[in-house]
Design an enzyme around this catalytic site. Structure first.
Site, PDB file in Angstrom:
ATOM      1  N   ARG A 153       7.356 -20.080  -4.501  1.00 22.16           N
ATOM      2  CA  ARG A 153       8.715 -19.361  -4.172  1.00 22.16           C
ATOM      3  C   ARG A 153       9.114 -19.901  -3.085  1.00 22.16           C
ATOM      4  NH1 ARG A 153      10.862 -13.070  -3.846  1.00 22.16           N
ATOM      5  NH2 ARG A 153       9.138 -12.827  -2.557  1.00 22.16           N
TER       6      ARG A 153
ATOM      7  N   ASP B  84       7.415  -5.848   2.618  1.00 19.52           N
ATOM      8  CA  ASP B  84       7.615  -6.909   2.819  1.00 19.52           C
ATOM      9  C   ASP B  84       8.996  -7.398   3.406  1.00 19.52           C
ATOM     10  OD1 ASP B  84       9.283  -6.977   0.837  1.00 19.52           O
ATOM     11  OD2 ASP B  84       8.350  -8.399  -0.337  1.00 19.52           O
TER      12      ASP B  84
HETATM   13  C1  LIG Z   1       9.786  -7.515  -2.743  1.00 25.61           C
HETATM   14  C2  LIG Z   1       8.979  -8.743  -3.081  1.00 25.61           C
HETATM   15  O1  LIG Z   1       9.377  -9.585  -2.735  1.00 25.61           O
HETATM   16  S1  LIG Z   1       7.621  -8.658  -3.817  1.00 25.61           S
HETATM   17  C3  LIG Z   1       6.673 -10.106  -3.423  1.00 25.61           C
HETATM   18  C4  LIG Z   1       6.435 -10.322  -1.955  1.00 25.61           C
HETATM   19  N1  LIG Z   1       5.157  -9.162  -1.715  1.00 25.61           N
HETATM   20  C5  LIG Z   1       3.792  -9.611  -1.870  1.00 25.61           C
HETATM   21  O2  LIG Z   1       3.597 -10.588  -2.330  1.00 25.61           O
HETATM   22  C6  LIG Z   1       3.080  -8.594  -1.737  1.00 25.61           C
HETATM   23  C7  LIG Z   1       1.617  -9.141  -1.812  1.00 25.61           C
HETATM   24  N2  LIG Z   1       0.309  -8.301  -1.074  1.00 25.61           N
HETATM   25  C8  LIG Z   1      -0.052  -8.340   0.010  1.00 25.61           C
HETATM   26  O3  LIG Z   1       0.215  -9.236   0.730  1.00 25.61           O
HETATM   27  C9  LIG Z   1      -1.246  -7.297   0.252  1.00 25.61           C
HETATM   28  O4  LIG Z   1      -1.504  -6.625  -1.024  1.00 25.61           O
HETATM   29  C10 LIG Z   1      -0.947  -6.195   1.209  1.00 25.61           C
HETATM   30  C11 LIG Z   1      -0.529  -6.699   2.479  1.00 25.61           C
HETATM   31  C12 LIG Z   1       0.218  -5.303   0.895  1.00 25.61           C
HETATM   32  C13 LIG Z   1      -2.297  -5.383   1.312  1.00 25.61           C
HETATM   33  O5  LIG Z   1      -3.065  -6.037   1.671  1.00 25.61           O
HETATM   34  P1  LIG Z   1      -4.530  -5.865   2.368  1.00 25.61           P
HETATM   35  O6  LIG Z   1      -4.363  -4.651   3.528  1.00 25.61           O
HETATM   36  O7  LIG Z   1      -5.436  -6.966   2.665  1.00 25.61           O
HETATM   37  O8  LIG Z   1      -5.309  -5.076   1.012  1.00 25.61           O
HETATM   38  P2  LIG Z   1      -6.763  -4.789   0.815  1.00 25.61           P
HETATM   39  O9  LIG Z   1      -7.481  -4.578   2.001  1.00 25.61           O
HETATM   40  O10 LIG Z   1      -6.800  -3.663  -0.220  1.00 25.61           O
HETATM   41  O11 LIG Z   1      -7.299  -6.055   0.074  1.00 25.61           O
HETATM   42  C14 LIG Z   1      -8.337  -5.988  -0.802  1.00 25.61           C
HETATM   43  C15 LIG Z   1      -8.651  -7.536  -1.021  1.00 25.61           C
HETATM   44  O12 LIG Z   1      -7.568  -7.950  -1.758  1.00 25.61           O
HETATM   45  C16 LIG Z   1      -6.948  -9.088  -1.269  1.00 25.61           C
HETATM   46  N3  LIG Z   1      -5.544  -9.030  -1.821  1.00 25.61           N
HETATM   47  C17 LIG Z   1      -4.850  -8.130  -1.596  1.00 25.61           C
HETATM   48  N4  LIG Z   1      -3.515  -8.253  -2.138  1.00 25.61           N
HETATM   49  C18 LIG Z   1      -3.536  -9.472  -2.472  1.00 25.61           C
HETATM   50  C19 LIG Z   1      -2.762 -10.316  -3.106  1.00 25.61           C
HETATM   51  N5  LIG Z   1      -1.295 -10.068  -3.393  1.00 25.61           N
HETATM   52  N6  LIG Z   1      -3.114 -11.647  -3.458  1.00 25.61           N
HETATM   53  C20 LIG Z   1      -4.117 -12.204  -3.293  1.00 25.61           C
HETATM   54  N7  LIG Z   1      -5.042 -11.265  -2.737  1.00 25.61           N
HETATM   55  C21 LIG Z   1      -4.884 -10.183  -2.474  1.00 25.61           C
HETATM   56  C22 LIG Z   1      -7.243  -9.061   0.182  1.00 25.61           C
HETATM   57  O13 LIG Z   1      -6.974 -10.293   0.710  1.00 25.61           O
HETATM   58  C23 LIG Z   1      -8.582  -8.444   0.178  1.00 25.61           C
HETATM   59  O14 LIG Z   1      -9.465  -9.583  -0.064  1.00 25.61           O
HETATM   60  P3  LIG Z   1     -10.930  -9.327   0.024  1.00 25.61           P
HETATM   61  O15 LIG Z   1     -11.733  -8.343  -0.090  1.00 25.61           O
HETATM   62  O16 LIG Z   1     -11.765 -10.729  -0.235  1.00 25.61           O
HETATM   63  O17 LIG Z   1     -10.816  -9.577   1.949  1.00 25.61           O
HETATM   64  O1  LIG Z   2      11.449 -10.238  -4.630  1.00 24.02           O
HETATM   65  C1  LIG Z   2      11.495  -9.287  -4.964  1.00 24.02           C
HETATM   66  C2  LIG Z   2      12.294  -8.124  -4.787  1.00 24.02           C
HETATM   67  O2  LIG Z   2      11.790  -6.989  -5.395  1.00 24.02           O
HETATM   68  O3  LIG Z   2      12.958  -8.030  -3.816  1.00 24.02           O
END
Ligand SMILES: CC(=O)SCCNC(=O)CCNC(=O)[C@H](O)C(C)(C)COP(=O)(O)OP(=O)(O)OC[C@H]1O[C@@H](n2cnc3c(N)ncnc32)[C@H](O)[C@@H]1OP(=O)(O)O
Ligand SMILES: O=CC(=O)O
Length: 541
Positions: A172, A452
């Site tokens: 994206r 986010d």
């Molecule tokens: C409205 C929108 O636009 S939605 C799209 C944009 N938003 C996103 O993409 C959200 C992505 N999610 C994230 O960034 C994360 O899940 C967060 C920041 C919300 C929480 O992350 P953390 O606090 O690290 O969660 P947590 O400690 O439970 O993570 C456990 C493991 O999963 C991994 N993890 C968590 N979320 C993700 C993810 N989305 N992708 C890959 N790995 C992830 C962490 O890096 C961690 O890895 P490790 O154990 O190897 O160190």
């Molecule tokens: O990018 C996704 C959203 O829900 O906003």
């Protein structure tokens, strides 16, 4: 995370192309003169049109401010009425039942690709804070991911490498409104969209095709089919320039602005050679609903937590999206439940998982072909629901001819209550998120939710809206500047106690508060939080 940036020389770029950001030897992998020439070509061809479309957004918003409303366009009725379908999709895009998203951080890219999801969307938009290091290193990380050479070793010694069958990669790029000020072409900062798209496409398209996949994108925050037409023309030039057959690129458009919901057919039509369907970007959509109808006193939303997908306007938009996509033979993707697993409290965690299940069940039963999750711990939860309720790879055959959505349905204001706690929550979340963003983190867990740029936009837009219209709370008080200031001071003290200043940096919290206060109390609504925040982001990182 950003790393230290030693000073060393960047290569010589072509006349008119300048890299203004600090240089790191690692950047040489992606910031090559040839790649930047390619980006510059796109910028020179499309930069002015982009600026014109951004100007058009302002004019349209001015009309909405005066009381006009988004509507189905009379001039494109023939597109809506005609029978046509988008070009067929490649085999690896047939089944997209679970998609995980995340920022372009190296470890997270590996975790997401290994998560068992069908697709991983690597995000330069809402989940990424666009520091110079984040955006360039993100390209390095994706280049390595495409070649399957990506690996990472954490400070704790944990080693990360790709599994045999990783998820299919989507990227994206940033939305049309965002600039990339660290690269200038002919003396002007360039478009973040063209930077992210151009670099990724230039470096990876051939490798992706050789590996049996393709250059797949998610396109954010568009407001009209004219903006989709611009993307389509960018795709045509990009493919022609590199000798890649037209139609190789596939892109899913997020319907995440209110005006775009009135132009779904038109957006698919513009991209019909390159379309991989539409997605319900629900969080930005809620933000856009507030933004679009900002001047209307009767459109003051209830607490953020009450604006859920079962509200009429959100339900109508998701149903219309499914019907539109399936009529045109392409996927209708669901959206993101912002819940993330809760650690150390099994009962609370189970309650969250149950909410995610309910959200995904609603989506699959409505006819969505897949859905988004924010965390690897939710992949199997979403998969189980889709496996149990979607027998084939998708539900394209379910045409949803029963759906009837009117303009009024899309504009129906959700009911609910506004509370002091809702206002406090918006202050806490908006300021913390902005502080994290200024420190280089684009996505953070706050109060057991993924936050986010899109979710933070709702928080700060609501505060502005409630203040601007002097909205009433459920206890009868009005939201006044005095109440805002009192709650803001109390919440700042609360954040201090919670350790937020240490966590995200005192200076970032201070700047976030200033920014949040300025935007909330400004007479005019600021179009995007991330634009003034970008100006406040350290340009040397
Ligand atoms: C409205 C929108 O636009 S939605 C799209 C944009 N938003 C996103 O993409 C959200 C992505 N999610 C994230 O960034 C994360 O899940 C967060 C920041 C919300 C929480 O992350 P953390 O606090 O690290 O969660 P947590 O400690 O439970 O993570 C456990 C493991 O999963 C991994 N993890 C968590 N979320 C993700 C993810 N989305 N992708 C890959 N790995 C992830 C962490 O890096 C961690 O890895 P490790 O154990 O190897 O160190
Ligand atoms: O990018 C996704 C959203 O829900 O906003």
């Amino acid at each position: 995370m950003p790393t230290e940036v030693p000073s060393s020389k960047s290569p010589a770029f072509s006349a008119g192309v300048e890299v203004k950001g600090p240089w790191h030897p690692d950047y040489a992998e992606v910031l090559t003169p040839a790649a930047l020439d390619f980006v510059a070509k796109l910028v020179r061809a499309f930069g002015e049109r982009r600026e014109g479309l951004l100007e058009r957004r302002k004019q349209v918003q001015a009309a909405w401010r005066k009381g006009e409303r988004p509507h189905f366009l009379p001039e494109t009725k023939s597109v809506r009425d005609a029978q046509w379908t988008v070009a067929p999709l490649p085999p690896d895009l047939q089944d997209r039942r679970v998609e995980i998203t995340g920022p372009v951080d190296r470890k997270m890219i590996i975790n997401a690709l290994n998560s068992g999801a069908n697709v991983f969307m690597a995000d330069f938009e809402d989940a990424n804070s666009p520091t110079w290091d984040n955006v360039v290193r993100g390209q390095v990380n994706l280049r390595d991911a495409v070649r399957r050479s990506i690996s990472f070793t954490g400070d704790n010694g944990k080693h990360y490498a790709l599994v045999d069958k990783p998820a299919v990669l989507f990227v994206r790029p940033r939305g049309w409104h965002l600039p990339e000020r660290h690269v200038e072409v002919d003396g002007k900062p360039i478009s973040g969209s063209l930077f992210d798209f151009g670099l990724f496409f230039f470096h990876n398209v051939r490798e992706q095709l050789a590996r049996g996949t393709g250059p797949y994108f998610y396109l954010p925050k568009m407001q009209s089919h004219l903006e989709a037409r611009l993307w389509n023309d960018v795709f045509l030039m990009a493919q022609d320039t590199l000798g890649i057959p037209r139609g190789t690129i596939k892109a899913t458009v997020l319907i995440e602005t209110l005006p775009a919901a009135f132009e779904m057919d038109e957006i698919l039509y513009e991209l019909r050679e390159h379309s991989a369907g539409l997605n319900c970007g629900r969080w930005d959509y809620i933000f856009s609903f507030i933004k679009t109808l900002q001047s209307d006193t009767s459109v003051v939303l209830p607490d953020r937590g009450q604006v859920t997908m079962d509200k009429a306007f959100l339900n109508a938009y998701s149903q219309l999206l499914i019907q539109t996509c399936h009529r045109r033979g392409v996927h209708a993707m669901g959206g993101m439940a912002a819940f993330i697993p809760i650690k150390g409290d099994a009962a609370a965690n189970e309650a969250v998982l149950e909410k995610v299940r309910a959200d995904k069940l609603r989506e699959v039963k409505n006819g969505h072909d897949g859905t988004w999750v924010a965390h690897p711990g939710l992949v199997s939860i979403a998969r189980d629901i889709f496996d149990a309720n979607m027998k084939g790879p998708n539900q394209l055959a379910n045409k949803r001819e029963d759906v009837r959505v009117t303009e009024a349905d899309l504009l129906k204001v959700p009911s609910g209550t506004r509370t002091e706690e809702g206002l406090r929550h918006n202050l806490r979340v908006g300021i913390q998120y902005t502080a994290a963003w200024l420190g280089g983190l684009g996505c953070v867990p706050l109060y057991n939710l993924m936050e986010d740029a899109a979710t933070a936009e709702i928080s700060r837009a609501q505060v502005w809206q409630w203040l601007h219209h002097g909205a009433s709370l459920d206890d009868g008080r009005k939201v006044t500047p005095e109440l805002f200031q009192t709650l803001l001071s109390e919440e700042m003290a609360h954040l201090e106690k919670e350790g937020v200043h240490e966590k995200y940096g005192r200076e970032h919290v201070t700047r976030a508060r200033e920014l949040f206060e300025r935007l909330s109390t400004a007479p005019a609504f600021e179009d995007f939080l991330t634009l003034p925040a970008y100006a406040a982001l350290d340009a040397n990182r």
